[in-house]
Design a protein around this motif. Structure first.
Motif, PDB file in Angstrom:
ATOM      1  N   GLY A 784      55.681  30.215 -22.776  1.00 44.65           N
ATOM      2  CA  GLY A 784      54.358  29.267 -22.806  1.00 44.65           C
ATOM      3  C   GLY A 784      53.788  28.742 -21.441  1.00 44.65           C
ATOM      4  N   ILE A 785      54.683  28.787 -20.534  1.00 49.19           N
ATOM      5  CA  ILE A 785      54.252  28.453 -18.782  1.00 49.19           C
ATOM      6  C   ILE A 785      53.494  29.594 -18.319  1.00 49.19           C
ATOM      7  N   TYR A 786      53.916  30.713 -18.887  1.00 43.32           N
ATOM      8  CA  TYR A 786      53.259  32.070 -18.429  1.00 43.32           C
ATOM      9  C   TYR A 786      51.936  32.009 -19.069  1.00 43.32           C
ATOM     10  N   ALA A 787      51.869  31.836 -20.234  1.00 41.56           N
ATOM     11  CA  ALA A 787      50.667  31.783 -20.845  1.00 41.56           C
ATOM     12  C   ALA A 787      49.613  30.801 -20.396  1.00 41.56           C
ATOM     13  N   LEU A 788      50.039  29.442 -20.109  1.00 41.66           N
ATOM     14  CA  LEU A 788      49.166  28.575 -19.472  1.00 41.66           C
ATOM     15  C   LEU A 788      48.561  28.726 -18.015  1.00 41.66           C
ATOM     16  N   VAL A 789      49.613  29.121 -17.366  1.00 38.40           N
ATOM     17  CA  VAL A 789      49.235  29.311 -15.873  1.00 38.40           C
ATOM     18  C   VAL A 789      48.074  30.600 -15.764  1.00 38.40           C
ATOM     19  N   HIS A 790      48.471  31.551 -16.476  1.00 41.52           N
ATOM     20  CA  HIS A 790      47.636  33.017 -16.381  1.00 41.52           C
ATOM     21  C   HIS A 790      45.962  32.508 -17.408  1.00 41.52           C
ATOM     22  N   LEU A 791      46.378  31.832 -18.236  1.00 38.52           N
ATOM     23  CA  LEU A 791      45.106  31.380 -18.942  1.00 38.52           C
ATOM     24  C   LEU A 791      44.052  30.716 -17.975  1.00 38.52           C
ATOM     25  N   ARG A 792      44.772  29.807 -17.152  1.00 42.75           N
ATOM     26  CA  ARG A 792      43.978  28.982 -16.171  1.00 42.75           C
ATOM     27  C   ARG A 792      43.384  29.899 -15.062  1.00 42.75           C
ATOM     28  N   THR A 947      56.119  32.858 -12.214  1.00 46.33           N
ATOM     29  CA  THR A 947      54.866  32.696 -12.621  1.00 46.33           C
ATOM     30  C   THR A 947      54.206  31.242 -11.870  1.00 46.33           C
TER      31      THR A 947
END
Length: 952
Positions: A784-792, A947
């Motif tokens: 989830g952290i990876y997805a949120l950071v890279h989405l941003r 991340t």
């Protein structure tokens, strides 16, 4: 072998992505052998089941909760298993030619299809209600993925969500009904519950359990008014529709009703609900099918109609329970035989017609009846297949649908003679409504085939000139429709082999013991009322078909969505709007508010419980004396904790927080808890780095810019939580009525788990479930952290501090200290070596997979700080997300490996072995589970650190 039959589709689903390495191979060819082999296996079981030899296989899972993976192969489950695998093989073959091998996500399609197949086999073979429920919901999830396969289309997403919401809603109700059955019977086993059916009917919760279970069955099998999800599910690819909506998913509810008939069929409520709901669904679905202009929509409502017919027959067949053990029960049990026969026929003709519609769509690029016509001369084979399939669906001779339709008429005529209730006059409506629905069925069957293939060709309305489909597309529907002819002329092929064993399973205990049900199916029974009803259907149906275009009620296009769909859409909008308004009231975006909610609940709930409980003592007299070292450590800890809220910067707050953690570590050392001390120390080290990475991108504290204001609410919450938790800890020590469980762990640690380190043994053996779920939660959080950071980052919303900065800046803790960079090369090797020692020694000495992983992560973080992220990536080219998945998979496979030895999930074994060079060595399977923990924790920790630190 039964467990393998369920497991094999899931295992192949995991391997399907490997087909990518063979670009010239269509993924379907790699999948096709699985349903084919399973179909052959189940065919080989017919003789044994026919002779009454039911196969039972059981693997202990959670025996203390009465939940074991027990599979039963009897007449009913064998019938459904053959439908699932046989139709699965034909659908996979059909899809190979229907779907392009270069199509995006083709491998995902087969992954979902295999998972759905395994889940359906789990539903029909499971004897345990909880296991059945798990597979039941898995069918909802996988069908959601299949229906939404064209996920870029809004209607596909809508249809998939609609089907999942409705079926999962029913599934949750069914889950509650299963638990009520368990409360009444004390078992989750369907066979054992069936044996107690007579006593259970006297329980006050018996009828509520029945209603809840029927709700699950009706939603799954699209019974009125829950049918609304099925037409929208037609947005799925045609192979999915042919598989899910003709032979498998929509029949799961029918299977549940049939399987639990021995439990509930003695109740009048069961008879009326099942038979009337089925009859209404039959009539409504056939009426709606006539009004459709889209071929798949017409087939969707015809499926609803035919499912209602089978459900009605199952309800009528339950009437045999009112004459249980007498010869008259056989008279009414023939309705169940009709249900089973029509269930087979429906899979045959409806699967055929779905494939035919797919061919028409494939060759003309349209399913709109207003654009079609005149295809008979261009597609003669497809027309012939469609003609046989439609005639069988309409119940016309000489096809198998005619035979089961005749048996349906027999059942509704027989039910008039039942003298059980004073409402016998209402039973006269059954043949009337059944005949009316059959007339409408005849009409939409004729519309389907003749409006599509006869009349005038309209090439100007088509995107391309149609032609006959290739052999690959035709093989599956031709094979299916051949069965409609074969079963018509040789019905006894099914009578003794499949129908009679299935009816015996459904009618368990209701047929007289000295008399077995003999199903005899023939074309001609003389000039009976049933044959005259059929003549009437043909005559009235022909008149309606010839003139239905002049009847506005039948031919008009439906403007907008019907009222049931409007109710569903309105309900979704109201729920979404209401939940959004409610959520916005408390989701203020303030972490302080969220913490106050949590702490306030803790104080009120736990504090009031503590005050209201009787016999609570604090047990202060049993504690050991406090030493001066403990006083000093606690004093420093309290001072550091008190300084945190008054810190002027986040860096100072981090340092004070770290001081609190290290003082706790020192307390563990004083209390002689080396495992906890090691864990706490490493967690504090990694946490400090994580805090610094996060705080680097946050704005300054408010009190760094202006004078801080004192908040009394914060003080009340802090004091309240501290006081509540202190009192609870003291009460637990002084008021427990049980002996400490620690004595059990200390005594049995080595004898039961082969380990002398009690802490590690608890983590990987006694409380292995907790550890497994914890690493799963950690893995989900890190992803989830990876997805949120890279989405941003992909959206361009990068923190201002990171804009226009070199890559090295993205890991802001990198040091340029020469001494640190030089010494870290040696220190990292020492740390990693020590971490391996902790891992291997953990089962008998301080350490373990969790501690070893944290120590390894600490070494890698030190390397990243001193040498840079690029150096770490070069020296250790590891994808930490894949490492997390590998760790989770290792832990799960180790835990499930006990099934191979007939032991419950997460059972471990250990023993002494004479190894070369090492001599006598003790080995334990728990080390493999610990290895999964080790890999998962490293993957989680480094994925989060890199991340947030900006490692791409």
């Amino acid at each position: 072998m039964l467990h393998a039959a369920i497991l094999i589709p899931f295992l192949l689903a995991v391997l399907v992505p490997l087909v990518k390495r063979f670009p010239r191979l269509h993924a379907g060819w790699a999948v096709l052998p699985v349903p084919t082999a399973l179909f052959v296996y189940f065919l080989m079981q017919i003789r044994g089941v026919q002779s009454g030899e039911n196969t039972v296989a059981s693997v202990a899972w959670m025996p203390s909760l009465g939940i074991n993976i027990t599979l039963v192969l009897d007449g009913l489950s064998l019938l459904f298993a053959l439908l699932i695998t046989g139709m699965g093989a034909l659908v996979v073959l059909y899809s190979i030619y229907y779907l392009e091998k270069r199509m995006e996500s083709i491998r995902n399609f087969y992954m979902y299809l295999l998972m759905f197949m395994g889940a359906m086999l789990g539903v029909v073979l499971s004897d345990n209600l909880m296991v059945l429920y798990g597979f039941w919901e898995l069918t909802s999830i996988t069908s959601f993925l299949l229906i939404a396969f064209w996920h870029r289309r809004e209607r596909s997403r809508y249809g998939a969500l609609k089907s999942m919401l409705i079926t999962v809603f029913g599934g949750l109700a069914m889950f509650a009904g299963f638990n009520l059955l368990y409360v009444m019977s004390g078992t989750y086993s369907i066979r054992e519950i069936t044996l107690q059916a007579g006593q259970l009917s006297l329980e006050p919760t018996f009828i509520p359990a029945m209603l809840l279970i029927l709700l699950g069955a009706f939603t799954k099998s699209a019974q009125f008014p829950f049918h609304i999800w099925l037409p929208d599910a037609m947005e799925a690819p045609t192979p999915v529709s042919a598989y899910l909506h003709s032979a498998t998913m929509v029949k799961a509810g029918l299977y549940l009703v049939a399987r639990l008939s021995p439990v509930f069929s003695g109740q009048s409520e069961w008879f009326w609900l099942v038979s009337v709901c089925g009859l209404v669904t039959l009539l409504y679905g056939s009426f709606k099918a006539i009004k459709q202009t889209d071929l798949k929509a017409m087939l969707a409502f015809s499926t609803v109609s035919q499912l209602g017919l089978i459900m009605c027959l199952l309800g009528l067949g339950s009437a045999s329970a009112f004459f249980s053990g007498t010869g008259e029960s056989v008279f009414y049990a023939m309705a169940t035989a009709a249900a089973v026969f029509h269930l087979i026929n429906h899979a045959v003709f409806k699967g055929t017609l779905f494939m035919v519609v797919g061919i028409v769509d494939h060759e003309t690029n349209t399913r709109d009846l207003r654009k079609l016509g005149g295809l008979m001369s261009l597609m003669p084979v497809t027309f012939s297949v469609a003609l046989i399939g439609a005639f069988s669906m309409a119940g016309l001779p000489p096809f198998s649908g005619f035979l089961s339709k005749e048996m349906f008429f027999t059942a509704v005529l027989n039910i008039r003679e039942m003298n059980v209730w004073s409402t016998q006059s209402w039973l006269l409506l059954f043949p009337v409504l059944a005949w009316t629905a059959s007339v409408l069925t005849f009409v939409y069957s004729m519309i389907l085939v003749f409006r599509t293939f006869t009349g005038k060709l309209q090439p100007e309305k088509l995107d391309k000139i149609p032609h006959e489909a290739p052999l690959g597309l035709l093989f599956s529907p031709v094979a299916l429709v051949s069965l409609a002819v074969l079963f018509a002329f040789f019905p006894d092929l099914l009578s003794s082999s499949l129908i009679e064993p299935a009816v015996a399973a459904i009618q368990y205990g209701h047929l007289p013991p000295e008399e077995s049900l003999h199903v005899s199916i023939h074309f001609w029974h003389g000039w009976t009322p049933e044959i005259f009803m059929t003549f009437g259907v043909i005559a009235a149906g022909t008149l309606l078909y010839r003139g239905y275009s002049r009847l506005r009620i039948l031919d008009r296009e439906w403007s907008g969505r019907d009222s049931l769909n409007r109710i569903y859409d309105l309900s979704i909008r109201v729920l979404e709007g209401g939940s959004a308004r409610f959520t916005n009231r408390y989701m203020t975006g303030s972490n302080r508010h969220y913490l106050l909610y949590i702490f306030g609940f803790i104080i009120i709930a736990l504090g009031s419980t503590l005050l209201g409980a009787q016999g609570i003592t604090l047990g202060m007299a049993d504690y050991a004396p406090v030493s001066m070292y403990e006083v000093a450590v606690v004093a420093v800890m309290l001072a550091a904790a008190f300084a945190v809220p008054f810190a002027k910067s986040r860096v100072n707050a981090i340092l004070f927080t770290g001081a609190v953690g290290y003082m706790v570590t020192l307390l563990f050392v004083i209390f002689r808890a080396p495992d906890l001390a090691l864990t706490q120390m490493i967690v504090e080290t990694v946490s400090v780095i994580l805090f610094l990475l996060c705080f680097k991108y946050l704005p300054k504290l408010k009190r760094e810019k202006e004078k801080a204001s004192f908040k009394w609410l914060n003080l009340i919450a802090a004091v309240g939580v501290g006081l509540t938790m202190t009192l609870i800890a003291l009460a637990a020590m002084g008021s427990s009525p049980f002996a400490p469980i620690s004595e059990f762990f200390l005594k049995e640690s080595y004898s039961l788990a082969g380990g002398k380190n009690v802490v590690n043994v608890i983590l990987v053996d006694f409380r292995g479930f907790d550890t497994l779920f914890e690493i799963m939660v950690l893995g989900i959080a890190s992803l989830g952290i990876y997805a949120l950071v890279h989405l941003r980052m992909e959206s361009g919303r990068v923190p201002p501090a990171a804009k226009n900065k070199p890559a090295a800046y993205l890991f802001p803790l990198r040091s340029n200290d020469v001494i640190l960079r030089t010494m870290s090369k040696v220190i990292v090797v020492i740390i990693l070596t020590f971490s391996l020692y902790l891992f291997f020694a953990g089962h008998n000495h301080p350490g373990g997979g969790f501690i070893g992983a944290l120590m390894t992560s600490a070494g890698l973080i030190l390397m990243a700080i001193s040498l840079g992220v690029d150096t770490v990536r070069t020296l250790l080219p590891v994808n930490y997300r894949i490492l997390t998945a590998a760790g989770l998979l290792t832990a799960i496979l180790t835990a499930a490996g006990s099934f191979a030895f007939g032991a419950p999930f997460l059972s471990h074994a250990f023993g002494h072995f004479d190894l070369p060079l090492l001599g006598d060595t003790e080995l334990a399977t728990a080390v493999l589970f610990d290895l999964g923990v080790y890999l998962a924790v490293i993957g989680v920790t480094m994925n989060i650190i890199f991340t947030i630190g900006g490692d791409e």
